[in-house]
Design a protein around this motif. Structure first.
Motif, PDB file in Angstrom:
ATOM      1  N   GLU A  46       0.837  -1.202   0.000  1.00 46.63           N
ATOM      2  CA  GLU A  46       0.000   0.000   0.000  1.00 46.63           C
ATOM      3  C   GLU A  46       0.877   1.260   0.000  1.00 46.63           C
ATOM      4  OE1 GLU A  46      -2.597   3.101   0.718  1.00 46.63           O
ATOM      5  OE2 GLU A  46      -1.215   2.562   2.320  1.00 46.63           O
ATOM      6  N   LEU A  47       0.627   2.149  -0.953  1.00 50.53           N
ATOM      7  CA  LEU A  47       1.485   3.307  -1.185  1.00 50.53           C
ATOM      8  C   LEU A  47       1.615   4.234   0.025  1.00 50.53           C
ATOM      9  CD1 LEU A  47       3.277   4.797  -3.175  1.00 50.53           C
ATOM     10  CD2 LEU A  47       1.228   5.966  -4.041  1.00 50.53           C
ATOM     11  N   LYS A  48       0.502   4.549   0.659  1.00 48.17           N
ATOM     12  CA  LYS A  48       0.554   5.452   1.813  1.00 48.17           C
ATOM     13  C   LYS A  48       1.416   4.848   2.931  1.00 48.17           C
ATOM     14  CE  LYS A  48      -2.453   7.836   5.111  1.00 48.17           C
ATOM     15  NZ  LYS A  48      -3.843   8.028   5.545  1.00 48.17           N
ATOM     16  N   ALA A  49       1.271   3.558   3.164  1.00 45.77           N
ATOM     17  CA  ALA A  49       2.061   2.886   4.199  1.00 45.77           C
ATOM     18  C   ALA A  49       3.529   2.816   3.802  1.00 45.77           C
ATOM     19  CB  ALA A  49       1.506   1.485   4.450  1.00 45.77           C
ATOM     20  N   ARG A  50       3.805   2.576   2.531  1.00 42.73           N
ATOM     21  CA  ARG A  50       5.193   2.542   2.047  1.00 42.73           C
ATOM     22  C   ARG A  50       5.868   3.895   2.273  1.00 42.73           C
ATOM     23  NH1 ARG A  50       6.533  -1.521  -1.812  1.00 42.73           N
ATOM     24  NH2 ARG A  50       7.852  -0.052  -2.938  1.00 42.73           N
ATOM     25  N   ARG A  51       5.149   4.938   1.939  1.00 44.55           N
ATOM     26  CA  ARG A  51       5.702   6.296   2.122  1.00 44.55           C
ATOM     27  C   ARG A  51       5.990   6.574   3.596  1.00 44.55           C
ATOM     28  NH1 ARG A  51       1.844   9.323  -2.235  1.00 44.55           N
ATOM     29  NH2 ARG A  51       3.135   8.846  -4.044  1.00 44.55           N
ATOM     30  N   ARG A  52       5.071   6.177   4.458  1.00 48.95           N
ATOM     31  CA  ARG A  52       5.278   6.388   5.901  1.00 48.95           C
ATOM     32  C   ARG A  52       6.491   5.606   6.374  1.00 48.95           C
ATOM     33  NH1 ARG A  52       1.272   7.592   9.679  1.00 48.95           N
ATOM     34  NH2 ARG A  52       0.365   8.605   7.857  1.00 48.95           N
ATOM     35  N   ALA A  53       6.616   4.364   5.946  1.00 45.85           N
ATOM     36  CA  ALA A  53       7.752   3.533   6.342  1.00 45.85           C
ATOM     37  C   ALA A  53       9.069   4.149   5.871  1.00 45.85           C
ATOM     38  CB  ALA A  53       7.587   2.123   5.781  1.00 45.85           C
ATOM     39  N   LEU A  54       9.079   4.663   4.653  1.00 48.64           N
ATOM     40  CA  LEU A  54      10.295   5.291   4.135  1.00 48.64           C
ATOM     41  C   LEU A  54      10.685   6.515   4.948  1.00 48.64           C
ATOM     42  CD1 LEU A  54       9.645   4.898   0.302  1.00 48.64           C
ATOM     43  CD2 LEU A  54      11.454   3.775   1.637  1.00 48.64           C
ATOM     44  N   THR A  55       9.689   7.302   5.381  1.00 50.30           N
ATOM     45  CA  THR A  55      10.012   8.477   6.204  1.00 50.30           C
ATOM     46  C   THR A  55      10.589   8.069   7.555  1.00 50.30           C
ATOM     47  OG1 THR A  55       7.818   8.697   7.213  1.00 50.30           O
ATOM     48  CG2 THR A  55       8.196   9.879   5.132  1.00 50.30           C
TER      49      THR A  55
END
Length: 159
Positions: free
Chosen positions: A98-107
């Protein structure tokens, strides 16, 4: 290498008969309790439920930490627990789509790979034929844009 996984990659790899890529690439996987619950849910496909009921030895179910929830607010429980658990155990990789979760994990400084990335690595290692795996994935409800599909196939040609 230890990875933590959200529901998506485990479900999709089971559905297309390529779950064996997980231990071949990562060695072992840790899944949060909520992810295991999602995999075993009566609404999940039967192959996924059967896998969840008979977890292989390379899979471990673990509780997510109770702290840090403010860092993952707005995500579904499985995604949030996967991110928190990955951070807590310092997993080398977080498997999540899931894109939103991926972005959060990357941050949060986590290394992420999704279903497509797993298939690409499997292809690079000679473990899977990527075009065939993508065709199988098309038979599920996995969503991929034409541009991303083309990009993945181009990357596989140079490997």
């Amino acid at each position: 290498m230890t990875a933590v996984s959200d529901t998506g990659p485990l479900s999709y790899l089971n559905l297309i008969g390529r779950i064996d890529l997980i231990p071949a690439i990562f060695g072992s996987v840790v899944i949060p309790v909520s992810v295991h619950t999602e995999l075993a849910d009566p609404g999940a496909p039967s192959i996924v439920r059967t896998w969840a009921a008979n977890l292989p030895g390379w899979t471990c179910v673990q509780n997510a930490p109770s702290l840090g929830w403010e860092l993952v607010s707005g995500l579904d429980r499985g995604e949030a627990e996967a991110i928190l658990l990955s951070s807590a155990i310092r997993a080398e990789r977080l498997l999540i789509d899931e894109l939103k979760a991926r972005r959060r994990a990357l941050t949060l400084g986590l290394a992420v790979t999704g279903t497509l990335g797993i298939l690409l690595v499997g292809h690079e290692r000679g473990l899977v034929n990527l075009p065939d795996a993508l065709a199988d994935l098309d038979q599920t409800n996995f969503r991929i844009t034409p541009a991303l599909r083309e990009s993945i196939l181009r990357r596989s040609e140079v490997s």
